[in-house]
Design a protein around this motif. Structure first.
Motif, PDB file in Angstrom:
ATOM      1  N   GLY A 262       0.885  -1.206  -0.022  1.00  0.00           N
ATOM      2  CA  GLY A 262      -0.069  -0.113  -0.036  1.00  0.00           C
ATOM      3  C   GLY A 262       0.848   1.330  -0.020  1.00  0.00           C
ATOM      4  O   GLY A 262       0.444   2.190  -0.552  1.00  0.00           O
ATOM      5  N   GLY A 263       1.795   1.238   0.762  1.00  0.00           N
ATOM      6  CA  GLY A 263       2.802   2.331   0.946  1.00  0.00           C
ATOM      7  C   GLY A 263       3.971   2.087   0.100  1.00  0.00           C
ATOM      8  O   GLY A 263       4.250   1.168  -0.138  1.00  0.00           O
ATOM      9  N   TRP A 264       4.921   3.219   0.194  1.00  0.00           N
ATOM     10  CA  TRP A 264       6.252   3.040  -0.422  1.00  0.00           C
ATOM     11  C   TRP A 264       7.436   2.581   0.389  1.00  0.00           C
ATOM     12  O   TRP A 264       8.224   1.784   0.015  1.00  0.00           O
ATOM     13  N   PHE A 265       7.186   2.822   1.467  1.00  0.00           N
ATOM     14  CA  PHE A 265       8.177   2.173   2.635  1.00  0.00           C
ATOM     15  C   PHE A 265       7.600   1.083   3.305  1.00  0.00           C
ATOM     16  O   PHE A 265       6.506   0.951   3.456  1.00  0.00           O
ATOM     17  N   TRP A 266       8.510   0.036   3.600  1.00  0.00           N
ATOM     18  CA  TRP A 266       7.895  -1.057   4.344  1.00  0.00           C
ATOM     19  C   TRP A 266       7.397  -0.769   5.511  1.00  0.00           C
ATOM     20  O   TRP A 266       7.631  -0.004   6.561  1.00  0.00           O
ATOM     21  N   GLN A 267       6.051  -1.193   5.846  1.00  0.00           N
ATOM     22  CA  GLN A 267       5.164  -1.040   6.986  1.00  0.00           C
ATOM     23  C   GLN A 267       4.831  -2.572   7.479  1.00  0.00           C
ATOM     24  O   GLN A 267       4.400  -3.257   6.838  1.00  0.00           O
ATOM     25  N   GLU A 268       4.892  -2.831   8.837  1.00  0.00           N
ATOM     26  CA  GLU A 268       4.784  -4.095   9.260  1.00  0.00           C
ATOM     27  C   GLU A 268       3.352  -4.746   9.288  1.00  0.00           C
ATOM     28  O   GLU A 268       2.959  -5.829   8.993  1.00  0.00           O
ATOM     29  N   HIS A 269       2.310  -3.716   9.046  1.00  0.00           N
ATOM     30  CA  HIS A 269       0.934  -4.109   9.093  1.00  0.00           C
ATOM     31  C   HIS A 269       0.346  -4.112   7.518  1.00  0.00           C
ATOM     32  O   HIS A 269      -0.699  -4.650   7.233  1.00  0.00           O
TER      33      HIS A 269
END
Length: 456
Positions: A262-269
């Motif tokens: 969903g986003g550009w940077f890694w997000q754990e969720h």
């Protein structure tokens, strides 16, 4: 946003402006277009803070990947079939992934590699090992640098950063100038262009300054038919309506950027997009004649998240299953005329038409048709149709460009097709068909648009 991405929804319109004689690509532009697929790597302090954008005040001490493996990143891109990668050497927060002499806000001030690391160098070395081109993203907008408040001082600061990147890491394949945060700001693009011309004349320049390629106009990875290679304007970013205008039309083929997540940077969720969604992105970017830049964000270990690695492997396998065994078609010209056929819509500039028989090696079952335009003399095809031997229309569209892939509504069994093209001097360089029966079907239903509100 909550709006679904309709399979035929266009990006924000970039009106074409076509000169009397089609503009021709440079050899470097055409080579880049033929590569088709690149991979983006967004990584930095935002990765460790759980943010998409940060304001330049995060401590460099939080950048500390425990098991960073740039070779894994580039190998993943290679195995997907990418020809180049682009690394966020500096995002909007100003944190630099190389030990720059211009600021203390860099990996030199982080605990990673005891402050002696250089992530740009590690990615460059991996690209050399795997035979991929190296692209670098250097954000013009810098929320950390105090020089940013003084345009003249910042221009000198930015030029020095760009010089470091253009001289320290070998040949660069692409320089990515993101327009986010720069609406209304004037940078010294003449000096930037002169430096790039001097030090990296073969690099593609993304969207700003002396651009040689442009942004497609959304962050969903979706182009729409027609895909124009000649234009006098391009969208600046995803968060406002600013448009970059050029003094005269230029040959500027588009690149579609989109994140695996969903986003550009890694997000754990977050989780990666579904395989049908990614296949639909492929067909709406590469399949329409644009390039695709797919972001695969490394996690806080500095590795590719296992879920992402698995999905990318599935995508590579699905693309091989669909397009890995092309059946070539031999072209036999059968006629030209001074006007399009009566039942084909007329288009500006479509002053002539031509037909060709696409003869297959023998009776064949197929459900995809792929066309490639002869582009050395510029983009000329304005409209095209694919017919069966009885004259029934199987597929139709506007531009063809570097490649055009049609997924047919039903499989066809035939040994020849008829291709009609409109456009002065239009010419097909190659054609083939694919039998992709039984493979995963592209599907954008339920997909959500990338946010158009700036992150906090």
């Amino acid at each position: 946003m909550s709006d679904d991405v309709h399979p035929e929804s266009p990006p924000r319109s970039v009106p074409p402006s076509r000169p009397m004689e089609p503009l021709r690509p440079t050899p470097e532009q055409l080579a880049w277009q033929r590569e088709g697929l690149g991979v983006f790597f967004h990584v930095g302090v935002n990765t460790f803070a759980g943010l998409e954008w940060s304001d330049g005040t995060l401590s460099p001490g939080i950048f500390d990947p425990s098991d960073l493996d740039a070779d894994e990143w580039v190998r993943t891109a290679h195995d997907l079939g990418a020809a180049y990668v682009v690394l966020t050497a500096k995002h909007h927060d100003g944190f630099c992934l190389w030990p720059t002499a211009t600021t203390d806000y860099s990996v030199r001030a982080s605990p990673w590699r005891q402050g002696r690391g250089d992530l740009v160098a590690e990615v460059a070395a991996a690209c050399e090992r795997w035979g991929l081109g190296l692209g670098l993203y250097l954000s013009p907008w810098d929320r950390h640098a105090p020089e940013y408040a003084d345009p003249a001082r910042y221009d000198a600061f930015y030029l020095e950063q760009l010089r470091e990147l253009c001289t320290g890491y070998g040949p660069l394949h692409e320089l990515w100038f993101d327009g986010a945060g720069s609406a209304g700001r004037e940078y010294d693009w003449d000096a930037i262009g002169d430096l790039v011309d001097e030090l990296q004349p073969g690099a593609m320049v993304f969207n700003m300054g002396r651009a040689t390629i442009r942004w497609v106009g959304n962050e969903d990875g979706l182009a729409s038919d027609p895909v124009e290679y000649v234009t006098s304007s391009a969208d600046l970013n995803n968060y406002d309506d600013d448009v970059i205008e050029t003094a005269a039309p230029r040959y500027l083929p588009p690149e579609c950027d989109v994140s695996l997540r969903g986003g550009w940077f890694w997000q754990e969720h977050e989780q990666p997009k579904s395989l049908p969604h990614l296949l639909a992105i492929h067909d709406r970017s590469i399949g329409l004649g644009a390039n695709l830049l797919l972001n695969i964000p490394p996690d806080r270990r500095g590795r590719i998240d296992p879920a992402d690695a698995s999905r990318v492997s599935e995508l590579a396998a699905a693309l091989r299953a669909r397009f890995g065994s092309p059946i070539p078609a031999r072209r036999e010209s059968v006629g030209t005329g001074e006007a399009p056929s009566d039942d084909a819509p007329d288009l500006p500039g479509s002053s002539s038409s031509a037909s060709a028989v696409l003869r297959l090696p023998g009776p064949t079952t197929f459900d995809h048709v792929e066309l490639r335009e002869h582009l050395e003399d510029g983009q000329r095809i304005r409209r095209h149709r694919v017919l069966d031997a009885r004259g029934r229309e199987l597929a139709a569209g506007g531009t063809v460009g570097v490649r055009r892939i049609h997924r047919l509504p039903a499989p066809v069994f035939a040994d020849e097709l008829v291709l009609e093209v409109q456009g002065e001097g239009a010419s097909i360089a190659a054609a083939c068909v694919h039998d992709a029966r039984g493979t995963v079907v592209p599907d954008l239903s339920g997909a959500r648009s990338a946010p158009t509100a700036a992150p906090d």
